[in-house]
Design an enzyme around this catalytic site. Structure first.
Site, PDB file in Angstrom:
ATOM      1  N   GLU A  16       6.180  -3.489  -4.937  1.00 12.56           N
ATOM      2  CA  GLU A  16       4.840  -3.518  -4.332  1.00 12.56           C
ATOM      3  C   GLU A  16       3.872  -3.251  -5.475  1.00 12.56           C
ATOM      4  O   GLU A  16       3.712  -2.109  -5.900  1.00 12.56           O
ATOM      5  CB  GLU A  16       4.705  -2.421  -3.263  1.00 12.56           C
ATOM      6  CG  GLU A  16       5.676  -2.528  -2.095  1.00 12.56           C
ATOM      7  CD  GLU A  16       5.308  -3.650  -1.126  1.00 12.56           C
ATOM      8  OE1 GLU A  16       4.233  -4.259  -1.272  1.00 12.56           O
ATOM      9  OE2 GLU A  16       6.127  -3.926  -0.229  1.00 12.56           O
TER      10      GLU A  16
ATOM     11  N   CYS B 180      -4.817  -0.826  -3.735  1.00 16.68           N
ATOM     12  CA  CYS B 180      -4.108  -2.062  -4.105  1.00 16.68           C
ATOM     13  C   CYS B 180      -4.625  -3.239  -3.290  1.00 16.68           C
ATOM     14  O   CYS B 180      -4.759  -4.340  -3.802  1.00 16.68           O
ATOM     15  CB  CYS B 180      -2.603  -1.889  -3.912  1.00 16.68           C
ATOM     16  SG  CYS B 180      -2.162  -1.383  -2.248  1.00 16.68           S
TER      17      CYS B 180
END
Ligand code: NAD
Length: 498
Positions: free
Chosen positions: A237, A271
């Site tokens: 991720e 993010c």
């Protein structure tokens, strides 16, 4: 995990003041190996108690976290500098994911019968998902509860033990999660090892059965390379450069509000934060005016009621400054903020316009409260520009009539239409990226399966009609098989003789 003599320690610092929050051991490769060995032992019990037993234990942990949510939010606030309310919000999301994973594991992963098909009609076919064993979770600092919980909760609910290496900027959050787990469950099914990069690297080569990594793309590549040595599977991720698209028919007040939150909340250290905005030319001016007004109403400072906290990782300040400088040197303009917005610890909201698409402010992850806004001729133009990136994590679209259609054309793992980052709060939806944003999924049924391997079993219920996998196979059986195949699959694509 606490072990006896540690040669070195490191400090967790409060980014608002520079004060030491607490000191933690730098766990060595030996310490990591010990934690993994303890986890492997605990995993046997964890598997044995089954889905219902694990659900009960995880719900007990969930209860402890929920009752002490303010304590957790305070540690997140102290270690990251983000506002207490934002810390609370991420803890809430983390708890919701834990609840979902615990209560859905049996349904998603439990044994189920599947159709054996016509050729194998004499077989009973079953599918189940077994845990992998011990999962190593490596986490970032920007959402130190929500992000690792997406791996930890799902890996645990699937029947694995977990060794978690939190970021060196948020070791206290990791230690708090492990100690509340210990209190609720009383076995080392979840342990924490603390340290810097080398401790994470040691976890990759410790013999864990999978590594779930969340962090930058550059580190993700190093993690994957280390895991390749032992063919240890990974979930990556990684970073993002998410686009926000505003169509001509969008609700501009709502779009500007969402864009401001997506760009500036958590000081842009998200993010799935908004880093690039593409606005239809017909509504560019009014949208920009509204966004500017929002941005000007926000300040980053150290007061207790500040809506924007400091930059958690001091080294990021240089990157943010470089991106703003590059944008301006190449013809861009700061309509809010600018190079002077970057201070010693705080960065003020910055809105950049007329920035060339090949400026680093548009191509690289900035991870600060800055955003570029560009005018586009059409939604085709917006989608093309949004997709011109090596990252592909998430996206946002504001449009009254075509939101989902546009969102679907953006290359990204997730998208929110007429809302901001809403997908992250839906536990049933998988979370993850494409391209240099990584691969694999946390959250939802995919997130549970990510920490398992599929086990397929066929059991012969009766003798086969055609005996095919025997040296006693007859020519008749072969020709019957051909006839059956023609019947089943021979119709498509016949060539017209004329
Ligand atoms: P980072 O890559 O610097 O560090 C992440 C973790 O990796 C830390 O725990 C660190 O100690 C560890 N690490 C460092 N070197 C290692 C090595 N060689 N081997 C193993 N582990 C090592 O990232 P960060 O600064 O903590 O986090 C910010 C980044 O994370 C941003 O790029 C952000 O976009 C990304 N992020 C992605 C998601 C997502 O879900 N895709 C979520 C949050 C953050």
């Amino acid at each position: 995990m606490t072990t006896a003599a540690h040669r070195t320690t490191f400090d967790s610092l409060n980014p608002r003041t520079g004060d030491v929050v607490a000191t933690y051991p730098v766990h060595t490769a030996d310490d990591v190996a010990l934690a993994v060995a303890r986890a492997r032992e605990a995993a046997d019990w964890w598997v044995e108690i089954g889905f219902e037993g694990r659900k009960e234990q995880l719900n007990r942990w969930k209860g402890v976290i929920t009752r002490r949510i303010n304590q957790l939010a305070q540690i997140v606030h102290d270690e990251t500098g983000k506002p207490h309310g934002d810390a609370l919000l991420e803890a809430v999301l983390g708890i919701d994911h834990l609840a979902w994973a615990a209560s859905h594991a049996r349904k998603v992963l439990g044994t189920r019968r599947v159709s054996p098909g016509l050729i194998m009609a004499n077989q009973a076919a079953t599918l189940r998902y077994h845990p992998l064993g011990v999962v190593g979770v490596i986490g970032p600092w920007n959402y130190p509860v929500f992000t690792p919980m997406g791996s930890i909760a799902y890996a645990l609910a699937a029947g694995n033990a977990v060794v978690f290496k939190p970021s060196e900027y948020t070791p206290g959050v990791g230690a708090w999660l492990a100690s509340t787990f210990e209190e609720a469950v009383g076995r080392p099914v979840l342990q924490v090892v603390t340290g810097l990069g080398p401790t994470g690297a040691a976890l990759c080569t410790s013999g864990v059965n999978k590594v779930a990594f969340t962090g930058s793309t550059a580190t993700g590549k190093r993690v994957m390379a280390a895991c390749a040595e032992t063919l240890t599977p990974v979930v990556i991720e990684a970073g993002g450069k998410d686009a926000f698209i505003v169509d001509a028919d969008a609700d501009l007040d709502a779009a500007a509000d969402a864009a401001a939150w997506g760009s500036f909340a958590n000081a842009g250290q998200t993010c799935v934060g908004v880093e690039r905005i593409y606005v239809h030319k017909d509504v560019y001016d009014p949208f920009l005016e509204k966004l500017v007004a929002k941005a000007l109403s926000l300040t980053a400072n150290d007061s207790d009621d500040a809506q924007i906290g400091p930059i958690t990782m001091p080294s990021q300040l240089g990157i943010i400054k470089r991106h703003i400088d590059d944008a301006i040197a190449r013809g861009g303009r700061a309509v809010v903020g600018g190079p002077d917005a970057v201070g010693e610890r705080w960065v003020q909201p910055t809105v950049l316009v007329d920035v060339p698409e090949d400026s680093v402010a548009v191509t690289e992850e900035t991870f600060g409260p800055t955003v570029t806004v560009a005018r586009v001729d059409s939604m085709d133009d917006a989608v093309e520009k949004a997709n011109a990136t090596r990252y592909a994590l998430a996206a946002t679209v504001f449009s009254k009539r075509h939101g989902v259609e546009i969102a679907d054309r953006v290359r990204s793992g997730m998208a929110a239409v007429n809302g901001i980052i809403t997908f992250a709060g839906v536990p049933t939806l998988p979370f993850g990226g494409v391209g240099e944003s990584g691969f694999g999924r946390i959250h939802g049924p995919d997130g549970l399966r990510e920490f398992t391997y599929a086990k397929s079993i066929t059991r012969q219920r009766m003798k086969p009609l055609l005996a095919l996998t025997t040296f006693a196979r007859t020519k008749t059986a072969e020709s019957q098989l051909t006839q059956l195949m023609t019947l089943l699959h021979g119709r498509g694509g016949t060539i017209d003789p004329k």
